[in-house]
Design a protein around this motif. Structure first.
Motif, short mmCIF file in Angstrom:
data_model
loop_
_atom_site.label_atom_id
_atom_site.label_comp_id
_atom_site.label_asym_id
_atom_site.label_seq_id
_atom_site.Cartn_x
_atom_site.Cartn_y
_atom_site.Cartn_z
N PRO A 130 5.00 -1.22 4.48
CA PRO A 130 3.84 -2.04 4.83
C PRO A 130 3.85 -2.40 6.31
N VAL B 23 2.09 5.55 0.86
CA VAL B 23 1.81 4.61 1.95
C VAL B 23 1.49 3.25 1.37
N GLN C 23 -1.38 5.87 -2.28
CA GLN C 23 -1.24 4.49 -1.82
C GLN C 23 -0.55 3.70 -2.93
N ASP C 24 -0.19 2.46 -2.63
CA ASP C 24 0.73 1.73 -3.51
C ASP C 24 0.17 1.44 -4.90
N THR D 55 2.45 -0.56 8.60
CA THR D 55 2.35 0.66 9.40
C THR D 55 0.90 1.05 9.64
N GLY D 56 0.04 0.78 8.68
CA GLY D 56 -1.37 1.11 8.82
C GLY D 56 -1.99 1.51 7.50
N ILE D 57 -3.31 1.67 7.52
CA ILE D 57 -4.05 2.13 6.35
C ILE D 57 -3.65 3.58 6.06
N CYS D 58 -3.55 3.94 4.78
CA CYS D 58 -3.01 5.26 4.42
C CYS D 58 -3.82 6.39 5.03
N ASP E 62 -0.20 0.00 1.60
CA ASP E 62 -1.22 -0.70 2.39
C ASP E 62 -2.12 -1.61 1.54
N HIS E 63 -2.39 -1.23 0.30
CA HIS E 63 -3.37 -1.97 -0.49
C HIS E 63 -2.88 -3.36 -0.90
#
Length: 225
Positions: free
Chosen positions: A175, A126, A89-90, A177-180, A128-129
């Motif tokens: 961003p 991904v 995640q980011d 797209t959804g939670i990883c 998301d955070h």
């Protein structure tokens, strides 16, 4: 990535006219001992060791230690596990991408080829955070929040756009797209991976290492995470 060419440990499977090679646990049992009481998770790791057995990073002793785990349900030996892919995640993934870029810069300064610096395993990053909720309670809130995120962190996304083009085995999920973990379950998980090595197509279990607490949700699909 070159796999172990020990034909004695391999079998083939024909599907729709295509032949897939795979590393047979039953053949491994003939060489290293019965594995009936080995948990499925360790059988997946055993296949991983068979595939990468090269006498240096992975040895017969590593494989035997996995088989012998059944005796006391424990082992003190470390093995060179190599996941099929990596999930980031980011918050943790962006620094990793910066490290790769820095390594390329260092290689170039030393007169080497920076294009040689790439992730060894496929990486999905991904975003998301970092997405914050600035607007809520109306139909355009989602669209507005994503737009604000892109503007707020424009430099970061310009860098990530470059990394996705520059590196092999590196993908970025944008961003909104959804939670990883959800993206991992619904889109990224493959259960069975295939890869061509020395002209042969190999099939092997999907496994991953993730950098977030809920990575293990992927186990719900039978994927070791």
């Amino acid at each position: 990535m070159i796999f172990n060419k020990n034909d004695a440990l391999q079998s083939t499977l024909a599907v729709n006219g295509q032949t897939f090679h795979y590393y047979s646990l039953s053949k491994a049992a003939e060489q290293f001992g019965n594995i009936d009481k080995l948990p499925n998770t360790l059988k997946i790791l055993l296949e991983n060791q068979l595939r990468f057995q090269d006498g240096e990073t992975t040895t017969d002793a590593d494989i035997q230690a996995l088989v012998d785990w059944q005796q006391d349900a424990r082992s003190d030996r470390e093995i060179g596990y190599r996941p099929a892919r990596v999930l980031m995640q980011d918050f943790t993934g962006v620094p990793g991408a910066v490290d790769l870029a820095s390594m390329r810069d260092a290689i170039a300064k030393l007169g080497g080829d920076p294009n040689k610096i790439n992730p060894l395993s496929p990486v999905d990053l991904v975003i998301d955070h970092s997405v914050m909720v600035d607007h809520f309670g109306d139909d355009s809130a989602f669209k507005d929040n994503v737009a604000i995120e892109m503007e707020r962190n424009q430099e970061r996304y310009e860098f990530l756009r470059w990394t996705q083009k520059a590196f092999n085995n590196f993908r970025v999920v944008p961003p909104g797209t959804g939670i990883c973990h959800q993206v991992n379950l619904e889109y990224l998980g493959k259960t069975v991976f295939t890869q061509v090595s020395d002209g042969q197509t190999y099939a092997f279990p999907d496994t991953l290492v993730g950098t977030d607490s809920h990575t293990t949700m992927i186990n719900g699909l039978g994927v070791l995470g």
